[in-house]
Design an enzyme around this catalytic site. Structure first.
Site, PDB file in Angstrom:
ATOM      1  N   SER A 144       0.649 -23.917  -0.076  1.00 27.46           N
ATOM      2  CA  SER A 144      -0.210 -24.242  -1.214  1.00 27.46           C
ATOM      3  C   SER A 144       0.658 -24.732  -2.358  1.00 27.46           C
ATOM      4  O   SER A 144       1.798 -24.261  -2.521  1.00 27.46           O
ATOM      5  CB  SER A 144      -1.006 -23.014  -1.670  1.00 27.46           C
ATOM      6  OG  SER A 144      -1.627 -23.247  -2.928  1.00 27.46           O
ATOM      7  N   TYR A 157      -0.476 -14.190  -4.665  1.00 25.75           N
ATOM      8  CA  TYR A 157      -0.758 -15.296  -3.745  1.00 25.75           C
ATOM      9  C   TYR A 157       0.226 -16.437  -3.976  1.00 25.75           C
ATOM     10  O   TYR A 157       0.785 -16.990  -3.021  1.00 25.75           O
ATOM     11  CB  TYR A 157      -2.192 -15.785  -3.947  1.00 25.75           C
ATOM     12  CG  TYR A 157      -2.566 -16.961  -3.081  1.00 25.75           C
ATOM     13  CD1 TYR A 157      -2.890 -16.780  -1.739  1.00 25.75           C
ATOM     14  CD2 TYR A 157      -2.583 -18.255  -3.589  1.00 25.75           C
ATOM     15  CE1 TYR A 157      -3.227 -17.856  -0.936  1.00 25.75           C
ATOM     16  CE2 TYR A 157      -2.912 -19.338  -2.793  1.00 25.75           C
ATOM     17  CZ  TYR A 157      -3.240 -19.130  -1.467  1.00 25.75           C
ATOM     18  OH  TYR A 157      -3.567 -20.202  -0.668  1.00 25.75           O
TER      19      TYR A 157
END
Length: 247
Positions: A144, A157
């Site tokens: 990501s 995250y």
């Protein structure tokens, strides 16, 4: 026109999620036999039913249980003899405002680390021997842009995705020359991956993204497929697929 993956064996962990389904579909259309691994055999079988071609296999796996990953690798070896591609498309997150340090509990941090970093490493560890047998093995991790810009559903995250990027660099050195490893790094993708987003979230993000839209699962799957078909002299790096979102 994509190059053929005829005769290749591709294992897609997280194959029942949005990106995993799109990736399985692309690999099957290119001629690969696809092992779709999801939380249940039933959910994986639903994906298999819609795939072109034959010789696919549905499997259940708990990615935080290394023993079940090892069992999956054994099952793949028994069925196919080797694996050519491993895609790590599984993941988990929960929105926590970055300023709310108390809300990012130890338990949530541990859960995110287990699912988004340890599980990917454990899958590579479990499948290394099978990928070695291919002679031209490939691992693709779904990362990501939050790993590089620090903007994401929560701080933990973001940290796991940064860790995944570094893991890929480290593993590229030790897995070569028999196995390549790459990351595909999306921006915002139109899936239900992040719970609790408002109905207008996608539109707001699209308006502030240079290419004026968010990603589709197939945008990411196309990049994963390209890692197998076109980017054959690349390893240890991250392919960003975000419409310019990080700019």
């Amino acid at each position: 026109m994509s190059e053929s993956l005829e005769g290749k064996i591709a294992v897609v962990i997280g194959g029942t999620g949005g990106i995993g389904v799109a990736t399985s579909r692309r690999f099957a259309a290119a001629g690969a036999r696809v092992v779709v691994a999801g939380l249940t055999v039933e959910s994986a079988q639903e994906v298999i039913k819609a795939l072109p071609g034959t010789g696919h296999h549905a499997a259940a796996v708990s990615i935080t249980d290394s023993a079940t990953l090892a069992q999956l690798a054994q099952d793949v070896e028994s069925r196919y003899g080797h694996a050519d591609v491993l895609v790590n498309a599984a993941g988990f997150t929960k929105p926590v405002p970055h300023a709310d340090l108390d809300a990012l509990t130890d338990e949530l941090i541990d859960d995110i680390m287990r699912v988004n970093w340890r599980a990917q490493f454990a899958a590579v560890r479990a499948f290394r021997a099978l990928l070695d047998k291919s002679g031209a093995g490939l691992i693709v991790n779904v990362s990501s842009i939050s790993g590089s810009n620090g903007i994401g559903s929560n701080i933990a995250y973001c940290a796991t995705k940064a860790g995944l990027d570094v893991m890929t660099m480290s593993l590229a050195r030790v897995l070569a020359p028999k196995v390549r490893i790459l990351n595909v790094s999306p921006g915002v993708v139109d899936t239900g991956f992040v719970p609790g987003r408002s109905a207008d979230f996608n539109d707001k993000v699209a308006n502030t993204t240079p290419l004026r839209r968010i990603g589709s699962p197939d945008d990411i799957a196309q990049a994963i497929e390209a890692c197998a078909t076109h980017l054959t002299f690349s390893t240890g790096t991250t392919i960003v697929v975000d419409g310019g979102r990080r700019l």
